[in-house]
Design a protein around this motif. Structure first.
Motif, PDB file in Angstrom:
ATOM      1  N   ILE A  18      69.489  16.024 -19.556  1.00  0.00           N
ATOM      2  CA  ILE A  18      68.722  16.411 -18.816  1.00  0.00           C
ATOM      3  C   ILE A  18      67.931  17.894 -18.561  1.00  0.00           C
ATOM      4  O   ILE A  18      68.717  19.203 -18.631  1.00  0.00           O
ATOM      5  N   ASP A  19      66.356  18.677 -18.673  1.00  0.00           N
ATOM      6  CA  ASP A  19      66.903  19.486 -18.925  1.00  0.00           C
ATOM      7  C   ASP A  19      65.124  19.587 -17.437  1.00  0.00           C
ATOM      8  O   ASP A  19      64.345  19.100 -18.006  1.00  0.00           O
ATOM      9  N   LEU A  20      65.350  19.954 -16.636  1.00  0.00           N
ATOM     10  CA  LEU A  20      64.658  20.632 -15.264  1.00  0.00           C
ATOM     11  C   LEU A  20      64.350  21.415 -15.178  1.00  0.00           C
ATOM     12  O   LEU A  20      65.290  22.060 -14.483  1.00  0.00           O
ATOM     13  N   PRO A  21      63.525  22.059 -15.367  1.00  0.00           N
ATOM     14  CA  PRO A  21      63.261  23.341 -14.624  1.00  0.00           C
ATOM     15  C   PRO A  21      63.384  24.385 -13.819  1.00  0.00           C
ATOM     16  O   PRO A  21      63.410  23.447 -12.448  1.00  0.00           O
ATOM     17  N   PRO A  22      63.992  25.405 -13.477  1.00  0.00           N
ATOM     18  CA  PRO A  22      64.517  25.332 -12.035  1.00  0.00           C
ATOM     19  C   PRO A  22      62.977  25.882 -11.442  1.00  0.00           C
ATOM     20  O   PRO A  22      62.505  26.208 -10.774  1.00  0.00           O
ATOM     21  N   LEU A  73      68.533   0.818 -11.347  1.00  0.00           N
ATOM     22  CA  LEU A  73      67.993   1.936 -12.032  1.00  0.00           C
ATOM     23  C   LEU A  73      68.028   2.748 -10.930  1.00  0.00           C
ATOM     24  O   LEU A  73      66.829   2.987 -10.063  1.00  0.00           O
ATOM     25  N   ILE A  74      68.634   3.686 -11.443  1.00  0.00           N
ATOM     26  CA  ILE A  74      68.807   4.661 -10.146  1.00  0.00           C
ATOM     27  C   ILE A  74      67.937   5.949 -10.267  1.00  0.00           C
ATOM     28  O   ILE A  74      68.234   6.431 -11.407  1.00  0.00           O
ATOM     29  N   ARG A  75      67.741   6.706  -9.149  1.00  0.00           N
ATOM     30  CA  ARG A  75      66.999   7.697  -9.224  1.00  0.00           C
ATOM     31  C   ARG A  75      67.258   8.763  -8.603  1.00  0.00           C
ATOM     32  O   ARG A  75      67.285   8.566  -7.336  1.00  0.00           O
ATOM     33  N   ASP A  76      67.317   9.784  -9.111  1.00  0.00           N
ATOM     34  CA  ASP A  76      67.778  10.865  -8.538  1.00  0.00           C
ATOM     35  C   ASP A  76      66.518  11.910  -7.672  1.00  0.00           C
ATOM     36  O   ASP A  76      66.038  11.987  -9.148  1.00  0.00           O
ATOM     37  N   LEU A  77      66.531  12.088  -6.916  1.00  0.00           N
ATOM     38  CA  LEU A  77      65.757  13.102  -6.898  1.00  0.00           C
ATOM     39  C   LEU A  77      65.918  14.407  -6.402  1.00  0.00           C
ATOM     40  O   LEU A  77      66.752  14.468  -4.887  1.00  0.00           O
ATOM     41  N   MET A 101      70.958  17.031 -10.492  1.00  0.00           N
ATOM     42  CA  MET A 101      71.945  16.614 -11.313  1.00  0.00           C
ATOM     43  C   MET A 101      71.919  17.353 -12.195  1.00  0.00           C
ATOM     44  O   MET A 101      71.206  17.259 -13.585  1.00  0.00           O
ATOM     45  N   ASN A 102      73.191  17.543 -13.311  1.00  0.00           N
ATOM     46  CA  ASN A 102      73.827  17.604 -14.591  1.00  0.00           C
ATOM     47  C   ASN A 102      73.854  16.060 -15.443  1.00  0.00           C
ATOM     48  O   ASN A 102      74.213  14.541 -14.574  1.00  0.00           O
ATOM     49  N   ARG A 103      74.333  16.529 -16.423  1.00  0.00           N
ATOM     50  CA  ARG A 103      74.256  15.201 -17.988  1.00  0.00           C
ATOM     51  C   ARG A 103      75.974  14.985 -17.299  1.00  0.00           C
ATOM     52  O   ARG A 103      75.394  13.791 -17.271  1.00  0.00           O
ATOM     53  N   ARG A 104      76.594  15.604 -17.506  1.00  0.00           N
ATOM     54  CA  ARG A 104      78.059  15.781 -16.724  1.00  0.00           C
ATOM     55  C   ARG A 104      77.745  14.093 -15.381  1.00  0.00           C
ATOM     56  O   ARG A 104      78.457  12.593 -15.682  1.00  0.00           O
ATOM     57  N   ARG A 148      58.629  17.465  -7.936  1.00  0.00           N
ATOM     58  CA  ARG A 148      59.288  16.078  -7.636  1.00  0.00           C
ATOM     59  C   ARG A 148      60.694  16.553  -9.162  1.00  0.00           C
ATOM     60  O   ARG A 148      59.658  15.705 -10.277  1.00  0.00           O
ATOM     61  N   HIS A 149      61.856  16.836  -8.714  1.00  0.00           N
ATOM     62  CA  HIS A 149      62.589  15.820 -10.301  1.00  0.00           C
ATOM     63  C   HIS A 149      62.676  15.589 -10.015  1.00  0.00           C
ATOM     64  O   HIS A 149      64.329  14.957  -8.977  1.00  0.00           O
ATOM     65  N   GLN A 150      63.084  13.914 -10.888  1.00  0.00           N
ATOM     66  CA  GLN A 150      63.554  13.401 -11.331  1.00  0.00           C
ATOM     67  C   GLN A 150      64.360  12.516 -12.245  1.00  0.00           C
ATOM     68  O   GLN A 150      63.942  12.888 -13.639  1.00  0.00           O
ATOM     69  N   THR A 151      65.873  12.288 -12.450  1.00  0.00           N
ATOM     70  CA  THR A 151      66.436  11.771 -13.733  1.00  0.00           C
ATOM     71  C   THR A 151      66.506  10.089 -13.135  1.00  0.00           C
ATOM     72  O   THR A 151      67.202   9.546 -12.100  1.00  0.00           O
TER      73      THR A 151
END
Length: 549
Positions: free
Chosen positions: A159-163, A38-42, A1-4, A196-199
Motif C-alpha cells: 500500500i503505497d499512496l502519496p501524501p 470487495l471492501i473499498r477504503d477511501l 490505510m496502512n498495510r497492517r 481519491r486514495h483507494q485501497t
C-alpha cells in the motif's frame, strides 16, 4: 490505510465470508455456493477556489463493500442478463453498503453480516423470479454456465499512496483561480483538485485474498464564457493522473488557463455550423473517444449475455471489423505510457486485479483488423471461457466487463502533413466545400441495447474546417455522431503520433477510471449535428471591475 490494518480487515472479512457460507442454508432453497467481499477504503480530499478565494476545502474517509452472494451452482445461479442491471438503489442491501470507518472488529463484522444477509435474501428471490421467467421465455445462453470457477489467489500487495499536502494545494487552487479575474467574459469559473486514495481488499469464500491501492489526482479549471451575442461556451482544463508529480506547477497551470480563456474568445468569434456529412480527421484524443464509444462498449463481454442488448459483434469473431493496419487491445497491467516526445504518463486505468478477484491481463481484441476476443469477467460468454480480468464497478453495482487501458495501434502511421492532405483529397473527391478536423472532444455516449438506435455521440470542444485550398478556420456548435459499423468501417488512415486520454467512463456498473491511447484517425464519412444551444441574455449589470460596453 496502512498495510497492517489492511491485513487485519482482510482476515476479519475472510472469517465472516466462511461463517456466512456455512450458516446460510435454508431448506427448500438453493445453497449459497459463492460469496465475495470487495471492501473499498477511501481517503478523499477536495479543494475548490473561485476568483482567488477558497470556496471548499474538505477531507473525509469512507468505506464500502461490494458483496457478491450467489445461490445455486456454477452451472446455474440467480444472475440474469450478465448482471448488467443488478444496480438498483431500491434494494434493501443498498442501505448496508457503507461500512464503519473505524478498524474495530465487531462493528465491521456486524456491517458485513447485515449486508450479507440482505444480499442472500435478494439472491434467493432473484433465483425464484428467474425460474418463473423461464416458464415463458427461453434463456439461450444457459448452456454456457453461470460463473467461472477460478484458482484461489493470495496477493497482499504493498500500500503505497502519496501524501496529500493540503496547505500546498489549497494555496495552489486559490492562486490559480485568481487568473479568471483577468477575463471578465468568463462569467463563471472554478479551479478544483480532487484526490481519491483507494485501497481495495478482496476476499471470497474460496479463500482468495488480494490487496491493492490506487491514487487518483484530478486537477480542473472550469471556464464558462458568455459572448456579447449571448453564446455560452464551457471549457475545461483538466489533468487526471495517478501521480501528483505529473501535475503541472502553478505557473504552467495559470498559463493553461489564460490560453484557454483567449481560445474561448476565438471560438466565440468563429462561425457556427449546424450540420455536416463528409470526411473527418480526428486528432488522437477525439479518435480515442470514437473507438471507445463506437467499438469499446460493444466488446464488453457481459453484454453478450443480456437479452436486451444488440450484441453488435456477437457473430463477428474472426471477421474484419477494422482496417488491417489497426490492432486493438486492452491491458490494465500497463502502469505508464511514454509519448512520442519521450514524456512518461501514468495510466489511471491500471490495476492488477479486477473486482471479481481475477488477475488483470492483456485482452487481445482486434488483430490486424480482425476481431479476436472480448473484454471478459467470470461470467462465461463462450465455451471454455476464461476471464481476462476486466470486471469492474464503482460502488454497489454488480461488476461487469469494462475497458481499462485501451490501446489502438497502427502498423502504417502517417505524419500530420500527410493526414491533412488526405483529408483535403477526400474533400475534393467528394465535391464538398470543406472537411472537418476534430481537435478536441472530451466526452461521449452510446446506446448498445436493441431497443434503441445503434448510435454514438462525441462532445466536441474544438473543431475546424479545412478548405480545398488548405485554409483552416475554427468552427463551433457541433458534435460528431454516427452508427458504429459505418464509422469504424470508414477509417482509412491513422497518424504516427498517438495521444493519451485519462478519463472516467460511465456504464451500468458505474463510473470507473479508464485510459485510452490512440493515434489520429481519418474517417471517410462522419456526421456532425448541432449542439443543444439556447442563447443567454446578458447580466443585468456589470461584474465588479468590469466596464459596461
Amino acid at each position: 490505510m496502512n498495510r497492517r490494518t489492511a491485513l487485519r480487515l482482510a482476515r476479519i472479512a475472510t472469517a465472516e465470508a466462511r461463517r456466512a457460507t456455512r450458516g446460510l442454508r435454508k431448506p427448500g432453497f438453493p445453497r449459497l455456493y459463492y460469496l465475495s467481499y470487495l471492501i473499498r477504503d477511501l481517503d478523499l480530499y477536495e479543494v475548490e477556489a473561485r476568483y482567488g478565494s477558497l470556496y471548499r476545502d474538505e477531507r473525509y474517509q469512507s468505506r464500502n463493500c461490494l458483496a457478491d452472494a450467489r445461490v445455486g451452482n456454477y452451472r446455474r445461479d440467480q444472475v440474469t442478463d450478465g448482471g448488467l442491471f443488478d444496480n438498483s438503489k431500491d434494494d434493501e442491501s443498498h442501505e448496508y453498503v457503507d461500512l464503519p470507518i473505524s478498524n474495530r472488529s465487531e462493528p465491521l463484522k456486524i456491517g458485513l453480516w447485515r449486508l450479507t444477509d440482505a444480499k442472500y435474501r435478494e439472491a434467493e428471490e432473484a433465483y425464484m423470479r428467474k425460474c418463473a421467467h423461464e416458464l415463458t421465455y427461453l434463456d439461450t445462453s444457459d448452456h454456457l454456465g453461470a460463473w467461472q470457477k477460478c484458482p484461489t489467489i493470495d496477493d497482499r500487495g504493498r500500500i503505497d499512496l502519496p501524501p496529500i499536502d493540503s496547505d500546498y494545494w489549497s494555496a495552489y487552487v486559490e492562486k490559480a483561480s485568481a487568473v479568471m479575474l483577468e477575463f471578465p467574459r468568463v462569467r463563471n469559473s472554478h479551479v478544483e483538485l480532487k484526490v481519491r486514495h483507494q485501497t481495495n481488499l478482496f476476499v471470497n469464500s474460496d479463500g482468495s485474498i488480494a490487496i491493492e491501492s490506487h491514487s487518483f489526482w484530478q486537477l480542473e479549471a472550469y471556464l464558462w464564457f458568455l459572448s456579447k451575442k449571448g453564446d455560452a461556451i464551457p471549457w475545461m482544463v483538466s489533468h487526471f493522473t495517478p501521480d501528483p508529480e505529473q501535475l503541472p506547477d502553478l505557473n504552467s497551470f495559470r498559463g493553461e488557463i489564460r490560453n484557454a480563456a483567449r481560445l474561448l474568445e476565438k471560438i466565440a468569434a468563429a462561425p457556427q455550423i449546424h450540420s455536416y456529412s463528409g470526411p473527418v480527421l480526428l486528432e488522437p484524443v477525439s479518435a480515442g473517444l470514437l473507438i471507445h464509444e463506437a467499438l469499446g462498449h460493444r466488446l464488453e463481454g457481459n453484454r453478450l449475455r443480456a437479452t436486451g442488448e444488440a450484441k453488435t459483434f456477437a457473430d463477428s469473431l474472426g471477421d474484419r471489423v477494422l482496417p488491417d493496419f489497426l490492432t486493438l487491445h486492452d491491458d490494465p497491467t500497463q502502469e505508464s505510457w511514454t509519448d512520442p516526445d519521450g514524456q512518461q504518463h501514468g495510466l489511471v486505468g491500471h490495476y492488477r486485479f479486477d473486482d471479481e478477484g481475477t488477475p488483470a491481463s492483456d485482452a487481445r481484441l482486434i488483430e490486424q483488423g480482425n476481431l479476436t476476443g472480448f473484454l471478459t469477467g467470470r461470467v462465461p460468454v463462450a465455451k471454455k471461457h476464461r476471464s481476462n480480468g476486466h470486471s469492474r464497478s464503482r460502488r454497489h453495482e454488480r461488476s461487469m466487463s469494462r475497458m481499462g487501458v485501451t490501446v489502438l495501434e497502427t502498423s502504417d502511421g502517417q505524419d500530420e502533413k500527410s493526414m491533412r492532405q488526405q483529408l483535403i483529397d477526400l474533400v475534393q473527391q467528394q465535391g464538398l466545400p470543406y472537411g472537418i478536423r476534430i481537435l478536441n472532444a472530451t466526452g461521449g455516449e452510446t446506446a448498445t441495447d436493441a431497443y434503441d438506435f445503434q448510435a454514438f455521440l462525441g462532445e466536441v470542444n474544438l473543431a475546424s474546417r479545412v478548405f480545398p485550398d488548405g485554409r483552416e478556420e475554427l468552427i463551433r456548435g457541433v458534435n460528431f455522431i454516427g452508427t458504429p459499423l459505418n464509422a469504424i468501417h470508414g477509417i482509412i488512415a491513422a497518424g504516427d503520433r498517438p495521444g493519451l486520454d485519462n478519463a472516467w467512463c460511465g456504464a451500468e456498473s458505474g463510473f470507473v477510471p479508464v485510459s485510452t491511447i490512440s493515434p489520429s484517425l481519418l474517417v471517410r464519412h462522419l456526421e456532425l449535428q448541432s449542439k443543444s444551444d439556447t442563447p443567454y441574455s446578458q447580466y443585468c449589470y456589470p461584474m465588479p471591475g468590469e466596464k459596461r460596453s
